[in-house]
Write a protein that holds these residues in place. Structure first.
Motif, PDB file in Angstrom:
ATOM      1  N   LEU A 129      50.039  27.070  32.102  1.00 49.89           N
ATOM      2  CA  LEU A 129      49.867  27.905  30.909  1.00 49.89           C
ATOM      3  C   LEU A 129      50.683  27.366  29.735  1.00 49.89           C
ATOM      4  O   LEU A 129      50.236  27.413  28.580  1.00 49.89           O
ATOM      5  CB  LEU A 129      50.284  29.345  31.227  1.00 49.89           C
ATOM      6  CG  LEU A 129      49.359  30.131  32.168  1.00 49.89           C
ATOM      7  CD1 LEU A 129      49.995  31.453  32.558  1.00 49.89           C
ATOM      8  CD2 LEU A 129      47.997  30.355  31.525  1.00 49.89           C
ATOM      9  N   TYR A 132      48.770  24.584  28.304  1.00 48.71           N
ATOM     10  CA  TYR A 132      47.612  25.133  27.596  1.00 48.71           C
ATOM     11  C   TYR A 132      47.987  25.580  26.194  1.00 48.71           C
ATOM     12  O   TYR A 132      47.306  25.255  25.212  1.00 48.71           O
ATOM     13  CB  TYR A 132      47.041  26.294  28.413  1.00 48.71           C
ATOM     14  CG  TYR A 132      46.182  27.253  27.639  1.00 48.71           C
ATOM     15  CD1 TYR A 132      44.991  26.846  27.039  1.00 48.71           C
ATOM     16  CD2 TYR A 132      46.565  28.590  27.494  1.00 48.71           C
ATOM     17  CE1 TYR A 132      44.201  27.735  26.332  1.00 48.71           C
ATOM     18  CE2 TYR A 132      45.789  29.489  26.793  1.00 48.71           C
ATOM     19  CZ  TYR A 132      44.604  29.056  26.206  1.00 48.71           C
ATOM     20  OH  TYR A 132      43.830  29.931  25.498  1.00 48.71           O
ATOM     21  N   SER A 226      43.512  27.297  32.594  1.00 48.85           N
ATOM     22  CA  SER A 226      44.310  26.562  31.610  1.00 48.85           C
ATOM     23  C   SER A 226      43.757  25.163  31.389  1.00 48.85           C
ATOM     24  O   SER A 226      43.586  24.710  30.250  1.00 48.85           O
ATOM     25  CB  SER A 226      45.773  26.483  32.066  1.00 48.85           C
ATOM     26  OG  SER A 226      46.324  27.772  32.201  1.00 48.85           O
TER      27      SER A 226
END
Length: 317
Positions: A129, A132, A226
């Motif tokens: 994440l 991302y 992600s």
């Protein structure tokens, strides 16, 4: 206080088994066991040194004081503890005739192994994440990934690990163990211990499956989400150099994720009948020993920031 409660809770299960025997690799010849002892000892030492260096650099190097390396430092620390829960006992059993392990020690090993395994799953998802946000929202990255949020995310991974491991271990070791105490594994793993329990173990097997779904599949889905978004962003980039740099940054994390989740899901989520005890031991070696050993190389060989911090450290010394 917590350990006393944990011990008293486990000792109320009316079991006739006071210790377990880890069969491990006792079916192999003495010469092969000696070779494996040296082989895994070297792997263990290298894993400890490599992950310790990453933790040290992430803590002391100002250039690595970013969310990405904060999570990597947490992950490397977890890997140090993770490999240390199983390998030292395995090494001792290669040389010792007595491969017994007390009931409480077995429960403790399973507890810490589960704790660190669950924490690793969620730390890997958080690292995905983080990449991302960094790649898809670069201008808002410092606002979104503020330090308070990073600390809360890392703490949440450890807290979830504590809760899942405590409940899981307590539930399994309150089952009665009446007959055999020989564990066909090199450590007290969940599926191997459940097989020794008396009576109906359906509830325990469902518990293992649900814990595997929660601790492996949910983080895995977050990682897939992600990297699907990251891939879309990479494909829209016009600069070839930018594509290569971005993909190189994420490739190391994808390799680590594939090794860890691939083997863990095959053991804890797939049915036990899908693999034999021997193949289960080999798969366990991949995510218990080989993955912590490879992680320092995966995250440093193509990482310019880590290599730069290491060069500065060596140069200053």
């Amino acid at each position: 206080m917590k350990m006393k409660f944990f011990r008293s809770a486990l000792q109320t299960n009316q079991t006739s088994v006071s210790e377990f025997v880890l069969q491990g690799f006792s079916d192999l010849s003495w010469q092969l066991q000696l070779f494996l002892f040296v082989f895994f000892l070297v792997i263990y030492i290298v894993a400890l040194l490599g992950n310790s260096i990453i933790v040290f650099l992430a803590t002391t190097s100002p250039s690595l004081h970013t969310p990405m390396y904060f999570f990597l430092g947490n992950f490397s620390f977890s890997e140090i503890c993770y490999i240390s829960t199983t390998v030292p006992k395995m090494l001792v059993n290669f040389l010792a005739k007595d491969r017994s392990m007390s009931f409480i020690s077995c429960a403790g090993q399973l507890y810490f192994f589960s704790l660190l395994g669950v924490a690793d799953c969620f730390l890997l998802a958080i690292m995905a994440l983080d990449r991302y946000v960094a790649i898809c929202y670069p201008l808002r990255y410092s606002i979104i990934m503020r330090w308070r949020l990073c600390i809360e995310l890392a703490a949440t991974s450890w807290i979830i690990g504590l809760m899942v491991a405590f409940g899981h271990t307590l539930f399994i070791f309150r089952l009665p163990f009446c007959d055999s105490n020989i564990i066909n594994h090199f450590f007290c793993d969940l599926p191997a211990v459940i097989k020794l329990a008396c009576g109906n173990t359906y509830g325990s097997e469902v518990s293992v499956f649900l814990a595997g779904v929660f601790a492996a599949l949910i983080p895995c889905l977050l990682i897939l989400f992600s990297y699907a978004r990251i891939l879309g962003t990479i494909l829209r980039m016009h600069s070839v150099g930018g594509k290569q740099k971005t993909f190189s940054t994420c490739a190391s994390h994808l390799i680590s994720v594939s090794l860890f989740f691939g083997t863990a899901i095959s053991i804890y989520v797939c049915p036990n009948s899908s693999h034999s005890a021997e193949s289960g031991r080999i798969l366990s070696l991949l995510y218990c020993v080989i993955t912590p050993f490879l992680n320092p190389f995966i995250y440093t060989l193509k990482n310019k920031e880590v290599k730069g911090a290491l060069k500065k450290l060596l140069g200053s010394k």
